[in-house]
Design a protein around this motif. Structure first.
Motif, mmCIF file in Angstrom:
data_model
loop_
_atom_site.group_PDB
_atom_site.id
_atom_site.type_symbol
_atom_site.label_atom_id
_atom_site.label_comp_id
_atom_site.label_asym_id
_atom_site.label_seq_id
_atom_site.Cartn_x
_atom_site.Cartn_y
_atom_site.Cartn_z
ATOM 1 N N THR A 107 0.775 -0.952 -0.082
ATOM 2 C CA THR A 107 -0.037 -0.102 0.097
ATOM 3 C C THR A 107 0.731 1.318 -0.112
ATOM 4 O OG1 THR A 107 -1.761 -1.116 1.300
ATOM 5 C CG2 THR A 107 -1.859 1.149 1.250
ATOM 6 N N ALA A 108 1.900 1.211 0.926
ATOM 7 C CA ALA A 108 2.826 2.489 0.881
ATOM 8 C C ALA A 108 3.480 2.804 -0.373
ATOM 9 C CB ALA A 108 3.905 2.209 1.909
ATOM 10 N N ALA A 109 3.906 1.664 -0.932
ATOM 11 C CA ALA A 109 4.409 1.527 -2.434
ATOM 12 C C ALA A 109 3.694 2.486 -3.538
ATOM 13 C CB ALA A 109 5.177 0.498 -2.553
ATOM 14 N N HIS A 110 2.298 1.834 -3.500
ATOM 15 C CA HIS A 110 1.319 2.366 -4.167
ATOM 16 C C HIS A 110 1.130 3.996 -4.203
ATOM 17 C CE1 HIS A 110 -2.516 2.960 -6.683
ATOM 18 N NE2 HIS A 110 -2.944 3.354 -5.495
ATOM 19 N N TYR A 111 0.848 4.391 -2.901
ATOM 20 C CA TYR A 111 0.577 5.599 -2.902
ATOM 21 C C TYR A 111 1.981 6.472 -3.096
ATOM 22 C CZ TYR A 111 -3.900 4.151 -1.217
ATOM 23 O OH TYR A 111 -5.158 3.567 -1.106
ATOM 24 N N ALA A 112 2.962 6.034 -2.929
ATOM 25 C CA ALA A 112 4.085 6.873 -3.378
ATOM 26 C C ALA A 112 4.176 6.974 -4.761
ATOM 27 C CB ALA A 112 5.597 6.128 -2.684
ATOM 28 N N SER A 113 3.489 6.432 -5.287
ATOM 29 C CA SER A 113 3.708 6.666 -7.027
ATOM 30 C C SER A 113 2.574 7.629 -7.472
ATOM 31 C CB SER A 113 3.228 5.085 -7.784
ATOM 32 O OG SER A 113 1.843 4.818 -7.446
ATOM 33 N N ASP A 139 10.977 1.679 3.092
ATOM 34 C CA ASP A 139 11.956 2.881 2.377
ATOM 35 C C ASP A 139 12.152 2.271 1.064
ATOM 36 O OD1 ASP A 139 11.654 4.856 4.250
ATOM 37 O OD2 ASP A 139 13.609 3.967 5.091
ATOM 38 N N ARG A 140 12.692 0.986 0.935
ATOM 39 C CA ARG A 140 12.962 0.503 -0.245
ATOM 40 C C ARG A 140 11.842 0.302 -1.480
ATOM 41 N NH1 ARG A 140 14.287 -4.130 1.562
ATOM 42 N NH2 ARG A 140 16.627 -3.477 1.975
ATOM 43 N N ALA A 141 10.620 -0.219 -0.894
ATOM 44 C CA ALA A 141 9.460 -0.202 -1.584
ATOM 45 C C ALA A 141 9.125 1.077 -2.164
ATOM 46 C CB ALA A 141 8.237 -0.889 -0.887
ATOM 47 N N VAL A 142 9.147 2.129 -1.329
ATOM 48 C CA VAL A 142 8.612 3.518 -1.828
ATOM 49 C C VAL A 142 9.670 4.037 -2.820
ATOM 50 C CG1 VAL A 142 8.585 5.825 -0.964
ATOM 51 C CG2 VAL A 142 7.088 3.992 0.407
ATOM 52 N N LYS A 143 10.750 3.915 -2.515
ATOM 53 C CA LYS A 143 11.947 4.437 -3.462
ATOM 54 C C LYS A 143 11.879 3.673 -4.927
ATOM 55 C CE LYS A 143 13.575 7.265 -0.445
ATOM 56 N NZ LYS A 143 13.316 8.630 -0.436
ATOM 57 N N LEU A 144 11.392 2.525 -4.827
ATOM 58 C CA LEU A 144 11.382 1.890 -6.387
ATOM 59 C C LEU A 144 10.013 2.487 -7.076
ATOM 60 C CD1 LEU A 144 12.286 -1.721 -5.189
ATOM 61 C CD2 LEU A 144 13.584 -0.304 -6.625
ATOM 62 N N LYS A 145 9.103 2.522 -6.017
ATOM 63 C CA LYS A 145 7.669 3.006 -6.892
ATOM 64 C C LYS A 145 7.717 4.573 -7.209
ATOM 65 C CE LYS A 145 4.254 0.871 -8.513
ATOM 66 N NZ LYS A 145 3.362 0.329 -7.568
ATOM 67 N N SER A 146 8.500 5.294 -6.334
ATOM 68 C CA SER A 146 8.343 6.756 -6.542
ATOM 69 C C SER A 146 9.138 7.350 -7.544
ATOM 70 C CB SER A 146 8.306 7.497 -5.049
ATOM 71 O OG SER A 146 8.234 8.773 -5.336
ATOM 72 N N TRP A 147 8.885 8.369 -8.286
ATOM 73 C CA TRP A 147 9.824 9.110 -9.098
ATOM 74 C C TRP A 147 10.390 10.234 -8.508
ATOM 75 C CZ3 TRP A 147 7.971 13.939 -9.989
ATOM 76 C CH2 TRP A 147 6.400 14.155 -9.835
ATOM 77 N N ARG A 148 9.866 10.456 -7.162
ATOM 78 C CA ARG A 148 10.441 11.879 -6.466
ATOM 79 C C ARG A 148 11.484 11.179 -5.282
ATOM 80 N NH1 ARG A 148 4.844 13.217 -4.754
ATOM 81 N NH2 ARG A 148 4.723 10.750 -5.122
ATOM 82 N N PRO A 149 12.434 12.088 -5.220
ATOM 83 C CA PRO A 149 13.634 11.528 -4.280
ATOM 84 C C PRO A 149 13.114 12.032 -2.987
ATOM 85 C CG PRO A 149 14.555 13.418 -5.511
ATOM 86 C CD PRO A 149 12.980 12.883 -6.208
ATOM 87 N N ASP A 150 12.291 12.902 -2.880
ATOM 88 C CA ASP A 150 11.897 13.740 -1.475
ATOM 89 C C ASP A 150 10.711 12.700 -0.930
ATOM 90 O OD1 ASP A 150 10.060 14.267 -3.265
ATOM 91 O OD2 ASP A 150 9.736 16.401 -2.302
ATOM 92 N N ILE A 151 10.097 11.813 -1.477
ATOM 93 C CA ILE A 151 9.015 11.327 -0.722
ATOM 94 C C ILE A 151 9.466 10.489 0.429
ATOM 95 C CG2 ILE A 151 8.926 9.148 -2.290
ATOM 96 C CD1 ILE A 151 5.801 10.873 -1.219
ATOM 97 N N ARG A 152 8.874 10.425 1.478
ATOM 98 C CA ARG A 152 9.213 9.699 2.542
ATOM 99 C C ARG A 152 8.128 8.986 3.536
ATOM 100 N NH1 ARG A 152 7.968 14.891 3.632
ATOM 101 N NH2 ARG A 152 7.167 15.451 5.661
ATOM 102 N N VAL A 153 8.561 7.977 4.295
ATOM 103 C CA VAL A 153 7.687 7.423 5.132
ATOM 104 C C VAL A 153 7.914 7.473 6.141
ATOM 105 C CG1 VAL A 153 6.898 5.190 5.744
ATOM 106 C CG2 VAL A 153 7.382 5.626 3.196
ATOM 107 N N GLU A 154 7.069 8.132 7.073
ATOM 108 C CA GLU A 154 7.147 8.182 8.736
ATOM 109 C C GLU A 154 6.254 7.331 9.492
ATOM 110 O OE1 GLU A 154 9.629 10.156 9.791
ATOM 111 O OE2 GLU A 154 10.017 11.477 8.182
ATOM 112 N N ILE A 155 6.822 6.718 10.436
ATOM 113 C CA ILE A 155 6.231 5.824 11.179
ATOM 114 C C ILE A 155 6.098 6.474 12.654
ATOM 115 C CG2 ILE A 155 6.120 3.697 12.517
ATOM 116 C CD1 ILE A 155 7.915 2.209 10.296
ATOM 117 N N GLU A 156 4.547 6.472 12.858
ATOM 118 C CA GLU A 156 4.181 7.288 13.966
ATOM 119 C C GLU A 156 3.674 6.058 15.215
ATOM 120 O OE1 GLU A 156 4.355 10.485 14.105
ATOM 121 O OE2 GLU A 156 4.513 10.495 11.700
#
Length: 351
Positions: A107-113, A139-156
């Protein structure tokens, strides 16, 4: 036999037909028509001016009525907040997770795209903190899916206690929050369309999962007051709804603070005990009570990659109980019903 010569006459003096005389007569007719046109030109010009003025007046009236209609429907843009925010063209994805690491990564990887996502925040409500391996995998899944280097995942991390799903987050830079469960995937095109709808009505909730409530008239006749919670089949049958679930919905970030810090203590204690069953209903009530407007349901296909939610099947009675318990904290019923369904006209063949 004698022959008779027949002469072709006209209305001239000598009576004989003459091509030259006929041509001169025609010139006279044209001249009289031109003079008639010149005499009528001011009248024609005045008529054209009147029609243009009438069309302009009707256009102004249509613009005025459309603005009043949008206010009547509750679609009142919060222009101050939209203009003041430097991130008004994006939104923050707030993912609620509970012991489902595999769907969470997907899910995180999808929304990062999705182009409108500014950041992804994961609400971690388990007692045990997330492992370093999970953080690395996210982090790895998001970086693979997103084309923006500044997209980030924060765990609350909320330590598994309290109603931490809607806890305010200091790092959020956008006005818009897209709240979603870790097993729900909304296509990016549908998500961007819903975001465009929310920007026209930022004080209400805009989502993909409608639900409804109604007063049980049988119990009312016997002196009792009891409200029923209706799932998707009830919405389809009745043609109306009064909630959109926060499992896939946009709302303004100020409601995070209102939910957590402005809610009465007895209500907060109740939500802490019944967190998984009542939080989304409570958020719908908080937004409706503060805005005085119904939610907006956006038509869109969503994919659930996990189990069905508590609003279906055996969890129905628990939702009824939760609905009535929450309503007991309000002097009046804050939920407002509506039958408005937002569709993308570019993708609909039949309106």
């Amino acid at each position: 036999m004698s022959s008779t010569l027949i002469g072709i006459r006209d209305d001239t003096v000598d009576g004989l037909y003459s091509p030259a005389k006929q041509k001169a007569a025609n010139r006279g007719n044209y001249t009289s028509r031109s003079a008639l046109f010149l005499r009528r030109a001011p009248q024609l010009l005045a008529a054209v001016k009147f029609k243009l003025l009438l069309a302009f007046s009707l256009l102004c009236l249509a613009i005025f009525l459309s603005s009043k209609l949008s206010s009547f429907m509750g679609w009142i843009p919060d222009r101050a907040s939209l203009v003041s925010s430097p991130y008004r063209g994006s939104y923050t994805v707030l993912i609620n997770t509970w012991r489902r690491n595999s769907p969470l990564k997907r899910t995180a990887a999808h929304y990062a795209s999705c182009v409108g996502a500014d950041a992804i925040h994961v609400v971690w409500s388990e007692i045990e903190p997330p492992s370093e391996r999970l953080k690395s995998d996210l982090d790895r899944a998001v970086k693979l899916k997103s084309w923006r280097p500044d997209i980030r995942v924060e765990i609350e991390e909320n330590g598994g206690g309290g109603s931490g799903r809607f806890k305010p987050i200091d790092e959020v830079r956008t006005d818009a929050i897209f709240s979603v469960d870790d097993d729900v995937i909304v296509p990016c095109s549908s998500l961007e369309f819903a975001f465009s709808v929310w920007k026209t009505a930022p004080l209400t909730m805009v989502g993909f999962v409608p639900r409804m409530h109604w007063l049980d008239l049988d119990l009312l006749k016997s002196g009792g007051v009891f409200h029923r919670y209706g799932g998707w089949l009830s919405v389809w049958w009745m043609g109306s709804y009064s909630m959109v679930l926060s499992k896939a919905a946009f709302f303004h970030k100020k409601y995070l603070d209102l939910y957590t810090n402005e809610m009465p203590s007895p209500l907060q204690d109740y939500l802490a005990r019944e967190r998984q069953n009542c939080e989304d209903i409570a958020m719908s009530m908080v937004v409706a009570n503060a805005s005085g407007t119904p939610p907006l349901w956006v038509k869109g296909k969503i994919q659930e990659i996990g189990s069905w939610g508590t609003s279906n099947g055996k969890g129905k009675e628990k939702r009824n109980e939760c609905l009535n318990d929450l309503l007991s904290f309000y002097e009046t019923v804050p939920l407002l019903s509506t039958n408005v369904k937002i569709v993308n006209a570019r993708q609909e063949w039949v309106w």
